[in-house]
Enzyme design. Structure first.
Site, mmCIF file in Angstrom:
data_model
loop_
_atom_site.group_PDB
_atom_site.id
_atom_site.type_symbol
_atom_site.label_atom_id
_atom_site.label_comp_id
_atom_site.label_asym_id
_atom_site.label_seq_id
_atom_site.Cartn_x
_atom_site.Cartn_y
_atom_site.Cartn_z
ATOM 1 N N LYS A 31 0.646 -1.459 0.278
ATOM 2 C CA LYS A 31 -0.443 -0.095 0.384
ATOM 3 C C LYS A 31 1.231 1.062 -0.048
ATOM 4 C CE LYS A 31 -3.977 0.185 2.789
ATOM 5 N NZ LYS A 31 -4.812 -0.314 1.562
ATOM 6 N N ARG A 101 -3.156 3.158 8.204
ATOM 7 C CA ARG A 101 -4.251 2.047 7.947
ATOM 8 C C ARG A 101 -2.337 0.944 7.193
ATOM 9 N NH1 ARG A 101 -7.264 4.875 4.130
ATOM 10 N NH2 ARG A 101 -9.578 4.331 3.552
ATOM 11 N N GLY A 110 -8.474 -7.327 4.403
ATOM 12 C CA GLY A 110 -8.933 -7.674 5.501
ATOM 13 C C GLY A 110 -8.025 -8.320 6.631
ATOM 14 N N MET A 112 -5.532 -7.254 8.133
ATOM 15 C CA MET A 112 -5.262 -6.656 9.591
ATOM 16 C C MET A 112 -6.131 -5.361 9.591
ATOM 17 S SD MET A 112 -1.259 -7.085 8.875
ATOM 18 C CE MET A 112 -1.038 -6.383 7.581
ATOM 19 N N ARG A 345 -2.849 -1.534 -5.960
ATOM 20 C CA ARG A 345 -2.229 -2.784 -5.798
ATOM 21 C C ARG A 345 -2.383 -4.028 -6.477
ATOM 22 N NH1 ARG A 345 -4.682 -4.654 -0.051
ATOM 23 N NH2 ARG A 345 -6.713 -5.090 -0.762
ATOM 24 N N HIS A 461 -2.241 -43.893 2.749
ATOM 25 C CA HIS A 461 -2.139 -44.138 1.332
ATOM 26 C C HIS A 461 -3.477 -43.436 0.823
ATOM 27 C CE1 HIS A 461 -4.814 -46.886 -1.133
ATOM 28 N NE2 HIS A 461 -3.662 -47.740 -1.210
ATOM 29 N N ARG A 567 4.173 -48.445 -10.328
ATOM 30 C CA ARG A 567 4.063 -49.069 -8.392
ATOM 31 C C ARG A 567 3.413 -50.114 -8.799
ATOM 32 N NH1 ARG A 567 1.592 -44.025 -7.349
ATOM 33 N NH2 ARG A 567 2.817 -42.865 -6.139
ATOM 34 N N ARG A 623 9.228 -49.588 -10.759
ATOM 35 C CA ARG A 623 9.172 -50.092 -9.553
ATOM 36 C C ARG A 623 8.704 -51.449 -9.366
ATOM 37 N NH1 ARG A 623 6.827 -46.902 -4.034
ATOM 38 N NH2 ARG A 623 5.455 -47.954 -4.348
ATOM 39 N N GLU A 750 15.853 -44.685 -0.791
ATOM 40 C CA GLU A 750 14.933 -43.976 0.170
ATOM 41 C C GLU A 750 14.738 -44.007 1.332
ATOM 42 O OE1 GLU A 750 11.124 -46.096 -0.885
ATOM 43 O OE2 GLU A 750 12.849 -47.168 -1.976
ATOM 44 N N SER A 769 16.728 -43.063 -8.063
ATOM 45 C CA SER A 769 15.749 -42.339 -8.150
ATOM 46 C C SER A 769 15.462 -41.211 -6.536
ATOM 47 C CB SER A 769 14.207 -42.621 -8.895
ATOM 48 O OG SER A 769 12.949 -42.067 -8.702
ATOM 49 N N GLY A 771 13.236 -41.852 -3.665
ATOM 50 C CA GLY A 771 11.942 -41.917 -2.929
ATOM 51 C C GLY A 771 12.169 -41.155 -1.367
ATOM 52 N N THR A 772 11.215 -39.683 -1.614
ATOM 53 C CA THR A 772 11.717 -38.579 -0.818
ATOM 54 C C THR A 772 10.593 -39.050 -0.321
ATOM 55 O OG1 THR A 772 10.037 -37.226 -2.183
ATOM 56 C CG2 THR A 772 12.905 -37.297 -1.828
ATOM 57 N N ASN A 773 10.079 -39.513 -0.088
ATOM 58 C CA ASN A 773 8.636 -39.973 1.617
ATOM 59 C C ASN A 773 8.951 -41.225 2.554
ATOM 60 O OD1 ASN A 773 6.342 -39.168 -0.433
ATOM 61 N ND2 ASN A 773 5.615 -40.667 -1.534
ATOM 62 N N ASP A 774 9.609 -42.091 1.928
ATOM 63 C CA ASP A 774 10.858 -42.734 2.802
ATOM 64 C C ASP A 774 12.158 -42.029 3.389
ATOM 65 O OD1 ASP A 774 8.463 -45.074 3.621
ATOM 66 O OD2 ASP A 774 8.889 -46.572 0.710
ATOM 67 N N CYS A 836 11.414 -39.295 -7.155
ATOM 68 C CA CYS A 836 9.594 -40.002 -7.425
ATOM 69 C C CYS A 836 8.322 -39.235 -6.368
ATOM 70 C CB CYS A 836 9.704 -40.867 -8.121
ATOM 71 S SG CYS A 836 10.322 -42.509 -6.831
ATOM 72 N N TYR A 856 14.887 -34.942 -13.498
ATOM 73 C CA TYR A 856 13.507 -34.935 -13.711
ATOM 74 C C TYR A 856 13.015 -34.803 -12.432
ATOM 75 C CZ TYR A 856 13.527 -39.826 -13.509
ATOM 76 O OH TYR A 856 13.520 -41.457 -12.909
#
Length: 889
Positions: A31, A101, A110, A112, A345, A461, A567, A623, A750, A769, A771-774, A836, A856
């Protein structure tokens, strides 16, 4: 001796000159920077000044005390405002009133606080009555000041003031605030003063400077107000930016029929259409438009009633858009025929509107393609790919969980996958409500419009499968208590029964009672044009996680350049297949397992043929079996008895086998490559199915690029053993078919040990590859399914900035990934590396993957366009940074 002050805390604007500029958003907020820029452009702006965001941050660091010299700077700049406006704050003849303001770097509409009409007391009111001859206007301004000051500055419930207004309107038999007389307003002022004293224990302040100081404190304080904190969390805005505070001369649009106020956008914020989209009110203050106190008029009404002001406004909006080269949100007031601009703005807009505006502005030669791409936030594309709740709809939110898969879904509640499938056969729309889902629920999940679970996290899952399907999902909604036997769930005292309608908002995690109206965003030709531009600039490849030909086709249509994760276990859960899988698990010896696997072979092969055909000419990373075998068996005695009867095996045998497969911590147990080592016949069958499918399609001139991925490798010896097995089977199949199919063998990284010993593994593996979850689980020592119980609390309390299962933890998990990449490429320079896990579709994580030098990312089909845009953003930001560093050398 006082400390010498060198820092500038206050920036003046007015009289055609401003201390600040439009590119000073970090310091002046959006602002304040806009007001300074408009002033420098010689656009009529009421004089004022901006207190910097740094002042706000220092105020909190000092225990809510001003920095040395700040108040003196405020008073000094107030004098400049008085000079520019020809009025004096608190004066008995020609008093100046001001507004206070907030204004952060990023627009937070809205969220602040604002206080108007500061400076009113008995002295200044009498002066204004004498000056304007409009007693009603003055008392109306005063009652507004008491309301806003009482509510915002002193924390009195606004409803107490509103109730007093309603009571007097009922007593007078009128409906609108504007119908109240001067006498009514005088009575209200007295009543408001009593409410104020009851609420605070003190009289309403009459000293204008006390009013001003307390209002500034309130604006600073609103930065850490609940709604502002929540807004920042939702929109990923850092807490340490602080808000600026804008003190500006009051301009009144409620001085008669030659005055008015309005808000507008330089283009339609919903459609992006190039037209002035604005509304106004005659004889009203700005808050009347925003608060909906009166129904606003179309901007054409201003043209009819105040043509001179309209003509100037039209010219200014064109000038501003051309100057900023973006769609703007503007506010204006006309006081007795003279136009003043109060705000400009960058305007909020829908994803469809953002896309159209970006493309149109490139065509209009206002911006280039790079700027157009950076204007669209990757996460905005979600709105374009999924149904969404009509923004105009009135909804009743009854609970909130994790926004596991975006979009919206409406349906009647069912509690079992079987019921969902039966309903789908009758073309009924249902929401599958489960405590948590298992792989066996896949049919019901596919049949349902959306999925709601009481437990589980963003990578549970339910979440992973729903995202892959493009299904709306709200996971880990702990507020719901499910009674699966009697088929209902409760939220506090509310009971929702099977057959009742609910709506899910997978983008926000909201559970809504009843049928909310949905709108389906249409993908236009402009979307295709935009995505072509995206691909011109990105360097990072984007693949998909897909387990079926349908998923593969959806992803390819969205621009996927291959499959980064197929999978194989998801293929085992169809009714006919699960029986054969269970026979294999229950077999007493290797020969028994092989007989069952021989029956599975043609089924697996047909799956791969379908996927390879859809991905013709593109790589497909498959996999091999990853989850522990117990996941393919039921868990309760009742389900085991049913299965024993169906399979014609003794219940006790089935129960004993189930018990023997039980593990205390299955995620770290007998799964992944460990299955392949102990039951090599499983992997042999899968490799045979993959290579046979590839060979058969090669005879049809379909180009197949299979990449066989061995999961959960922790030691190079595991990989070497299974690589040798894979090559043996693959070469035998190729010889049998007399086909020259090329394939590669790699692994999923992983486990931390795999990353640390990546140089050993890379001597054998042709690709990695992550496996960033595990990997996140094992680096953090967290169970991803159970962590949903406390991770939201960690994020809320600032223990963690983000949920590490949603946005990659770059300082911890990211460093492990970098070690893996560096070590892997130290022995194999051309090592192909991807990611992945679900992080592959998260924009922040995609940027990390670009910087880390991956080839990738792979994500669920509906996140492919998001990952493509995030990859383009990463490349463009990197280039901008390099260009800046060159220019400063």
């Amino acid at each position: 001796m006082s400390k010498k002050k060198t820092k500038k805390y206050v920036y003046f604007f007015g009289g055609g000159k401003a201390d600040g500029k439009g590119d000073m958003k970090d310091l002046l907020g959006g602002k304040g920077a806009g007001l300074a820029e408009m002033t420098n452009l010689k656009i009529p702006v009421p004089a004022g000044f901006t207190i910097t965001t740094e002042s706000c941050n220092e105020y909190f660091k000092a225990g809510k005390k001003y920095s040395t010299g700040l108040w003196e700077e405020v008073l000094e700049n107030l004098k400049k405002v008085e000079k520019a406006m020809g009025m004096k704050f608190g004066d008995s003849v020609n008093p100046l009133l001001v507004s206070v303001r907030s204004g952060a770097k990023f627009s937070m509409p809205g969220m602040m606080d604002t206080v108007l009409n500061l400076g009113l007391n008995e002295t200044t009111m009498n002066a204004l009555i004498k000056k304007t001859g409009n007693e009603r206007f003055v008392y109306d301004a005063y009652r507004r000041l008491i309301t806003m000051f009482g509510n915002i500055v002193m924390g009195i419930d606004r409803q107490k003031f509103e109730k007093a207004i309603e009571e007097i309107k009922i007593k007078r038999g009128v409906h609108l605030d504007t119908d109240l007389t001067v006498g009514d307003l005088k009575s209200l002022v007295e009543e408001f003063k009593i409410i104020y004293k009851r609420g605070t224990g003190e009289d309403f302040p009459t000293d204008p400077y006390e009013q001003l100081k307390k209002a500034i404190n309130a604006v600073f304080g609103s930065w850490f107000g609940d709604r502002a904190v929540k807004y920042r969390k939702i929109n990923d805005i850092p807490d340490d930016l602080g808000t600026a505070c804008n003190i500006q001369s009051m301009i009144f649009g409620n001085l008669g029929e030659n005055s008015g106020t309005g808000v507008g956008f330089t283009r339609d914020p919903s459609t992006g259409q190039k037209k002035f989209f604005a509304e106004c009110l005659i004889n009203a203050q700005g808050e009347d438009v925003v608060a909906g106190i009166r129904t606003p008029l179309r901007i054409e009404e201003l043209k009819k009633r105040l043509p001179k002001a309209y003509k100037e406004l039209y010219s200014i909006y064109k000038k501003l858009e051309k100057h900023y080269k973006d769609m703007l949100d503007i506010e204006f007031t006309v006081q007795e025929g003279k136009l003043y601009m109060l705000q400009t703005r960058v305007g909020k807009r829908t994803a469809q509107s953002a896309l159209k505006i970006a493309i149109d502005m490139v065509k209009e030669k206002l911006i280039d393609k790079k700027t157009a791409l950076l204007r669209i936030d990757p996460s905005q594309l979600d709105q374009m790919l999924h149904p969404m709740i009509d923004p105009k709809a009135q909804i009743k939110v009854i609970a909130k969980g994790l926004p596991a898969s975006p979009g919206a879904a409406v349906g009647t509640v069912v509690f079992t996958a079987e019921d969902a499938e039966r309903a789908a056969e009758k073309v009924k729309k249902v929401i599958l409500v489960r405590t948590e889902t298992s792989p066996e629920d896949i049919g019901g999940m596919h049949a349902a419009q959306g999925v709601l679970t009481a437990r589980g996290g963003m990578t549970s899952h339910a979440a992973v499968v729903a995202r892959g399907m493009g299904k709306c999902c709200v996971a880990g909604c702990g507020a719901i208590n499910i009674n699966e036997v009697q088929r209902y769930f409760t939220v506090n005292d509310l009971i929702v029964k099977e057959g009742d309608y609910i709506t899910l908002n997978g983008t926000t995690g909201e559970v809504i009672l009843g049928e909310a109206p949905l709108v389906t965003p249409a993908l236009t030709g402009e979307f295709g044009t935009f995505m072509k531009w995206v691909d011109e600039f990105r360097k990072l490849g984007v693949r998909t996680n897909a387990d079926t030909p349908h998923d593969a086709k959806v992803a390819r249509d969205f621009g996927a350049e291959g499959i980064g994760l197929c999978r194989t276990e998801h293929m085992f859960f169809e009714a006919e297949r699960i029986k054969v899988v269970r026979e294999m698990i229950l077999a007493d010896d290797k020969e028994g397992r092989k007989r069952a696997l021989a029956r599975l072979l043609p089924m697996q092969k047909s799956d791969f043929i379908g996927i390879f055909r859809e991905m013709h000419g593109l790589p497909v990373t498959i996999r091999l079996l990853d989850p522990p075998l117990h996941e393919f068996l039921p868990h309760t005695d009742e389900e085991l008895r049913e299965l024993a009867h169906e399979m014609e095996v003794p219940f006790e045998k089935l129960k004993a086998k189930n018990k023997s497969l039980h593990e205390s911590n299955p995620m770290l147990g007998h799964r992944g490559c460990r299955l392949g080592v102990t039951y090599p016949e499983i992997y042999e069958m899968q490799v045979q199915a993959i290579i046979e499918a590839a060979c058969e399609l090669s005879k049809e001139k379909v180009k197949v690029i299979p990449e066989i991925m061995i999961p959960l490798v922790g030691h190079v010896n595991e990989f070497t053993m299974l690589k040798d097995l894979t090559k043996k089977i693959a070469e035998e199949v190729k010889a049998k078919y007399k086909a020259n199919v090329k394939y590669s063998i790699g692994t999923m990284i992983e486990l931390p040990r795999a990353a640390i010993t990546a140089d050993e593994i890379a001597k054998e593996a042709e690709f990695f590859s992550f496996g960033t979850n595990d990997l996140t689980q094992t680096v953090y020592g967290l169970s991803r399914d159970d962590a949903g119980n406390f991770l939201p609390y960690y994020v809320e309390k600032g223990v963690l900035e983000d949920d590490p299962f949603i946005t990659l933890d770059q300082k911890g998990v990211g460093q492990v990934i970098k070690i893996g990449i560096e070590k892997g490429r130290s022995v194999r320079r051309d090592l192909k590396i991807g990611i992945c896990g679900e992080h592959g579709g998260d924009p922040k994580s995609v940027e990390f993957c670009h910087k880390a030098g991956m080839n990738y990312v792979s994500c669920s089909p509906y996140r492919v366009p998001i990952a493509r845009l995030a990859a383009a953003h990463a490349a463009l930001k990197e280039k901008i940074k390099k260009d800046l560093s060159k220019s400063t050398v």
